[in-house]
Scaffold this motif. Structure first.
Motif, mmCIF file in Angstrom:
data_model
loop_
_atom_site.group_PDB
_atom_site.id
_atom_site.type_symbol
_atom_site.label_atom_id
_atom_site.label_comp_id
_atom_site.label_asym_id
_atom_site.label_seq_id
_atom_site.Cartn_x
_atom_site.Cartn_y
_atom_site.Cartn_z
ATOM 1 N N LYS A 161 24.269 -14.944 10.960
ATOM 2 C CA LYS A 161 23.743 -13.582 10.886
ATOM 3 C C LYS A 161 22.260 -13.588 10.517
ATOM 4 N N TYR A 162 21.864 -14.513 9.638
ATOM 5 C CA TYR A 162 20.452 -14.606 9.250
ATOM 6 C C TYR A 162 19.590 -15.038 10.431
ATOM 7 N N LEU A 163 20.089 -15.949 11.213
ATOM 8 C CA LEU A 163 19.343 -16.421 12.375
ATOM 9 C C LEU A 163 19.169 -15.297 13.400
ATOM 10 N N ILE A 164 20.231 -14.553 13.657
ATOM 11 C CA ILE A 164 20.153 -13.428 14.599
ATOM 12 C C ILE A 164 19.162 -12.377 14.096
ATOM 13 N N SER A 165 19.238 -12.064 12.804
ATOM 14 C CA SER A 165 18.303 -11.087 12.226
ATOM 15 C C SER A 165 16.864 -11.568 12.367
ATOM 16 N N PHE A 166 16.636 -12.834 12.073
ATOM 17 C CA PHE A 166 15.296 -13.402 12.174
ATOM 18 C C PHE A 166 14.787 -13.360 13.615
ATOM 19 N N LEU A 167 15.633 -13.714 14.561
ATOM 20 C CA LEU A 167 15.203 -13.743 15.961
ATOM 21 C C LEU A 167 14.898 -12.338 16.497
ATOM 22 N N GLU B 240 23.569 -2.850 14.584
ATOM 23 C CA GLU B 240 24.863 -3.449 14.229
ATOM 24 C C GLU B 240 24.882 -4.937 14.546
ATOM 25 N N PHE B 241 24.185 -5.353 15.603
ATOM 26 C CA PHE B 241 24.125 -6.757 15.994
ATOM 27 C C PHE B 241 23.189 -7.552 15.088
ATOM 28 N N ALA B 242 22.006 -7.016 14.827
ATOM 29 C CA ALA B 242 20.978 -7.785 14.118
ATOM 30 C C ALA B 242 20.741 -7.314 12.692
ATOM 31 N N SER B 243 21.423 -6.321 12.217
ATOM 32 C CA SER B 243 21.280 -5.712 10.886
ATOM 33 C C SER B 243 19.810 -5.594 10.464
ATOM 34 N N CYS B 244 19.394 -6.259 9.395
ATOM 35 C CA CYS B 244 18.036 -6.039 8.877
ATOM 36 C C CYS B 244 16.955 -6.521 9.833
ATOM 37 N N GLY B 245 17.266 -7.370 10.786
ATOM 38 C CA GLY B 245 16.285 -7.788 11.776
ATOM 39 C C GLY B 245 15.861 -6.647 12.680
ATOM 40 N N ALA B 246 16.717 -5.641 12.806
ATOM 41 C CA ALA B 246 16.387 -4.474 13.627
ATOM 42 C C ALA B 246 16.073 -3.249 12.782
ATOM 43 N N SER B 247 16.545 -3.209 11.545
ATOM 44 C CA SER B 247 16.322 -2.015 10.735
ATOM 45 C C SER B 247 15.074 -2.107 9.859
ATOM 46 N N THR B 248 14.528 -3.286 9.663
ATOM 47 C CA THR B 248 13.345 -3.442 8.821
ATOM 48 C C THR B 248 12.038 -3.129 9.535
ATOM 49 N N PRO B 249 11.824 -3.564 10.779
ATOM 50 C CA PRO B 249 10.552 -3.239 11.444
ATOM 51 C C PRO B 249 10.384 -1.736 11.662
#
Length: 117
Positions: free
Chosen positions: A2-8, A53-62
């Motif tokens: 999940k961390y990798l997906i969020s980062f990517l 829902e797929f990337a959690s904070c990777g999509a909600s932070t920017p």
């Protein structure tokens, strides 16, 4: 994983913004507004929620995530309170982030001395 997906996903959004800065005449302010607007539009047409829902904070932070929160808050508030929710919902859901930005901006302004160009 999940961390990798969020980062990517978050990194891809930042990479696109950096390419826009480097390769176009768009100012960072216009890119910022464009990202927030894109988040609102993608949420309105139902495309951004699955990304969050797929990337959690990777999509909600920017910044697109800020647009997502604005649109999502308005949508929920309109369902609960009617038309007045269109004016209050976005601020209610983003109040914590806005408050943090103001607080840390103030602290940074107090600690560091600005230089004129």
């Amino acid at each position: 994983m999940k961390y990798l997906i969020s980062f990517l996903v978050g990194g891809t959004l930042c990479l696109i913004a950096q390419i826009l800065v480097d390769k176009t005449r768009l100012t960072p302010a216009r890119i910022l507004v464009g990202y927030v607007t894109a988040g609102v539009i993608l949420t309105a047409i139902g495309l951004y929620r699955p990304i969050v829902e797929f990337a959690s904070c990777g999509a909600s932070t920017p910044l697109t995530g800020f647009g997502y929160l604005l649109a999502d808050g308005v949508e929920k508030a309109v369902r609960e309170k009617g038309l007045i929710g269109a004016f209050t919902g976005g601020l209610a859901t983003t109040a914590c982030g806005i408050s943090a930005a103001i607080f840390f901006g103030y602290i940074t302004g107090v600690i560091f001395k600005g230089k004129s160009k």
